[in-house]
Design a protein around this motif. Structure first.
Motif, PDB file in Angstrom:
ATOM      1  N   MET A   1      -3.748 -11.972 -10.704  1.00  0.00           N
ATOM      2  CA  MET A   1      -2.595 -11.588 -11.509  1.00  0.00           C
ATOM      3  C   MET A   1      -2.827 -10.239 -12.189  1.00  0.00           C
ATOM      4  O   MET A   1      -1.908  -9.417 -12.304  1.00  0.00           O
ATOM      5  N   ASP A   2      -4.046  -9.997 -12.665  1.00  0.00           N
ATOM      6  CA  ASP A   2      -4.353  -8.718 -13.307  1.00  0.00           C
ATOM      7  C   ASP A   2      -4.137  -7.562 -12.342  1.00  0.00           C
ATOM      8  O   ASP A   2      -3.682  -6.479 -12.738  1.00  0.00           O
ATOM      9  N   VAL A   3      -4.458  -7.764 -11.059  1.00  0.00           N
ATOM     10  CA  VAL A   3      -4.224  -6.734 -10.052  1.00  0.00           C
ATOM     11  C   VAL A   3      -2.733  -6.489  -9.884  1.00  0.00           C
ATOM     12  O   VAL A   3      -2.270  -5.342  -9.806  1.00  0.00           O
ATOM     13  N   LEU A   4      -1.936  -7.557  -9.852  1.00  0.00           N
ATOM     14  CA  LEU A   4      -0.483  -7.405  -9.764  1.00  0.00           C
ATOM     15  C   LEU A   4       0.067  -6.692 -10.984  1.00  0.00           C
ATOM     16  O   LEU A   4       0.907  -5.777 -10.873  1.00  0.00           O
ATOM     17  N   ARG A   5      -0.395  -7.073 -12.152  1.00  0.00           N
ATOM     18  CA  ARG A   5       0.094  -6.474 -13.403  1.00  0.00           C
ATOM     19  C   ARG A   5      -0.229  -4.981 -13.467  1.00  0.00           C
ATOM     20  O   ARG A   5       0.517  -4.187 -14.035  1.00  0.00           O
ATOM     21  N   ALA A   6      -1.380  -4.610 -12.859  1.00  0.00           N
ATOM     22  CA  ALA A   6      -1.804  -3.211 -12.888  1.00  0.00           C
ATOM     23  C   ALA A   6      -1.073  -2.361 -11.846  1.00  0.00           C
ATOM     24  O   ALA A   6      -1.329  -1.160 -11.745  1.00  0.00           O
ATOM     25  N   GLY A   7      -0.198  -2.987 -11.064  1.00  0.00           N
ATOM     26  CA  GLY A   7       0.582  -2.241 -10.088  1.00  0.00           C
ATOM     27  C   GLY A   7       0.199  -2.512  -8.649  1.00  0.00           C
ATOM     28  O   GLY A   7       0.802  -1.954  -7.730  1.00  0.00           O
ATOM     29  N   GLY A   8      -0.804  -3.348  -8.416  1.00  0.00           N
ATOM     30  CA  GLY A   8      -1.166  -3.704  -7.053  1.00  0.00           C
ATOM     31  C   GLY A   8      -0.129  -4.622  -6.440  1.00  0.00           C
ATOM     32  O   GLY A   8       0.702  -5.209  -7.141  1.00  0.00           O
ATOM     33  N   HIS A   9      -0.160  -4.732  -5.119  1.00  0.00           N
ATOM     34  CA  HIS A   9       0.765  -5.637  -4.441  1.00  0.00           C
ATOM     35  C   HIS A   9       0.045  -6.900  -4.000  1.00  0.00           C
ATOM     36  O   HIS A   9      -1.140  -7.098  -4.305  1.00  0.00           O
ATOM     37  N   ALA A  10       0.758  -7.742  -3.288  1.00  0.00           N
ATOM     38  CA  ALA A  10       0.245  -9.076  -2.983  1.00  0.00           C
ATOM     39  C   ALA A  10      -1.037  -9.038  -2.168  1.00  0.00           C
ATOM     40  O   ALA A  10      -1.934  -9.875  -2.363  1.00  0.00           O
ATOM     41  N   VAL A  11      -1.177  -8.072  -1.254  1.00  0.00           N
ATOM     42  CA  VAL A  11      -2.392  -8.014  -0.441  1.00  0.00           C
ATOM     43  C   VAL A  11      -3.578  -7.590  -1.297  1.00  0.00           C
ATOM     44  O   VAL A  11      -4.678  -8.134  -1.169  1.00  0.00           O
TER      45      VAL A  11
END
Length: 540
Positions: free
Chosen positions: A60-70
């Protein structure tokens, strides 16, 4: 001899997947209990559901930082390789299914930096979870026999206990190098050379050329339109996608939801599962075996209708009735990740080192737990028993071949929009577990939490035994198939056996579409992590 089937940044396949099958009588009082369960999260922007809440949060932290699902799937999978090394890790393999919503050119962004959170976990240490402790206890003798595993999972000769801090500093260093140099360090660099050295020292035959020849396979997904949904699954060499679609097409002949509910519905699901397990053993690696006919059959509603005619609502049969031409493989422990991001890109990924702690060898130089995926091949020399069918030639070992699997990562679409992402861990029970959850939600209209919590039944055709849940998880939840259902199954001739613990754990994300609210069809996300492994999801 140590044989390994290695992959890093696991196989990527553009597709959509989903699952089904479960009793109508879930645990009492769970509907509407979302606010009281940490196993459920409701979010607008993104959700990550894994077997371990720490890894859900990292994703989730990766998503919140702007990363995508992969991006998030790689971060979560690397984390699971640290905190759940008995079931997954970069010394194992995986099947990934992903769907890009409106951006077909989407690439992996920041793929190297996502290794950093997992590196920090391995270096600083993490608390041993109840699930990992159970896996350690089951593998106690193997851990004691291997110096690499002993150094990480024991203290003063004793296994670490729940809550103890576990550190794998060598794995942390491996992840640090990968985060800086990328996968070339794994396949053709210091990590690879050290790994090969350790494998050969342990008696294995893997060479650096084997690592250099390894490549991720990108294949077209399989799909079927069932119950006004588009179900896309993983193609061979996993048997999960085709087996699930075959089961669903069989059960669709009865009508939904009445035809799959109650004791009779469970009997029909078991019978459909037995047919699917008989047919699936004709599958193998499509680079080595022509699967066009059997795969076409497994995806065909007409073929499913033929099998449905062989199901008797009043009785079950021995294995020969289902065309048990080949003996079954029994793949083992795994871990599953389901992810949806703010643009509704979706990933469903199942990864494994096969049995608990794989080959039960930890590479001392790299901290990597080596898998024993070779065990998933059919072995010609194992055909000596007169009581069992012979092993399946389609799954015989060949150089460069990939073994048959039960992994069933699934994505479901409704009118072209993302509806659900799901999959499960649990080896050969993945197919039944994923299918039960799918049926619970889409056929029986149970809410996402209840769909996952409902007690499950399993069957692998050989042995001809129904396994049913009757146990209490570390969460305190008791899972038990009701007595009246068991009695009904026994009356039809099923041989029943209770199972003492989790055999599948499902990660489910459902998008509640809101097409009339001017938001482009993007709805809120409900994520559920199966409490059978003690995991919980994260979202924002």
């Amino acid at each position: 001899m140590v044989s390994t089937y290695l992959s890093f940044l696991w196989p990527v396949i553009t597709c959509v997947l989903f699952t089904l099958l479960a009793p109508t009588s879930s645990l009492n009082g769970l509907n509407g209990a979302h606010k009281n369960r940490r196993e459920v999260v409701v979010a607008r922007h993104g959700v990550v559901a894994t077997d371990d809440g720490r890894c859900s949060k990292i994703g989730m932290d990766v998503l919140r930082a702007g990363g995508h699902a992969v991006d998030a799937s790689v971060a979560a999978a690397l984390c699971l390789g640290v905190v759940s090394p008995a079931s997954s890790g970069i010394g194992g393999g995986a099947f990934m299914l992903n769907m890009y919503a409106g951006n077909a050119t989407l690439k992996m962004s920041g793929i190297l930096s996502v290794a950093v959170p997992a590196e920090d976990l391995a270096r600083r240490g993490f608390k041993v979870s109840p699930n990992l402790r159970k896996q350690m206890e089951i593998t106690k003798l193997g851990i004691s026999a291997d110096k690499g595993l002993r150094d990480v999972f024991t203290l003063n000769g004793n296994l670490l206990e729940i809550g103890d801090i576990c550190r794998n500093k060598k794995l942390a260093e491996t992840l640090r190098v990968i985060s800086k140099l990328g996968v070339k360090a794994f396949y053709n660099g210091s990590i690879g050379f050290n790994l090969i050295k350790d494998i050969q020292k342990a008696g294995g035959i893997l060479t650096i050329k084997d690592l250099q020849r390894y490549e991720v396979k990108i294949r077209e997904p399989i799909s079927s339109n069932i119950m006004d949904l588009k179900v896309i699954g993983m193609p061979p060499p996993t048997s999960g996608g085709a087996s699930m679609i075959l089961m669903l097409n069989i059960l669709a002949q009865y009508g939904v939801s009445f035809g799959v509910s109650g004791p009779l519905g469970i009997h029909r699901r078991i019978e459909a599962l037995k047919h699917a397990f008989a047919v699936r053993m004709n599958l193998g690696d499509p680079d080595f075996v022509d699967l066009s006919k059997v795969l076409s059959d497994m995806l065909s509603p007409k073929f499913a209708a033929t099998l449905k005619k062989a199901i008797n609502d009043n009785r079950t049969f021995d294995a020969s009735h289902y065309g048990d031409r080949w003996n079954q493989i029994h793949d083992h422990g795994t871990s599953h990740v389901s992810i949806v991001d703010r643009k509704r890109n979706a990933v469903s990924m199942t990864n494994t080192v096969n049995v608990y702690f794989g080959a039960v060898i930890l590479s001392p130089s790299t901290g990597i737990v080596l898998n024993n995926e070779m065990d998933d091949f059919s072995m010609p020399l194992n055909s000596t028993s007169k009581n069992l069918p012979p092993p399946a030639p389609a799954n015989f070992i060949r150089p460069g071949k990939r073994p048959l699997s039960s992994m069933s990562p699934t994505i479901v679409l409704k009118d072209g929009k993302l509806k659900a992402v799901l999959g499960a861990s649990g080896g050969a029970n993945i197919i039944a577990g994923t299918t039960e959850v799918f049926l619970n939600h889409f056929a029986l209209k149970m809410d996402p939490l209840s769909s996952v919590m409902a007690p499950r039944v399993y069957h692998q055709l050989i042995p001809n035994t129904v396994l049913y849940e009757n146990w209490t998880a570390v969460s305190g939840d008791h899972f038990e198939v009701p007595a009246y259902i068991r009695a009904s199954l026994e009356k039809k001739g099923h041989v029943l056996k209770s199972i003492p613990g989790a055999t599948s754990a499902c990660q489910l994300i459902v998008q509640e579409l809101e097409t009339n609210k001017g938001n482009g069809g993007v709805g809120r996300l409900v994520g559920v992590s199966d409490p059978r492994k003690g995991g919980f999801p994260a979202g924002f």
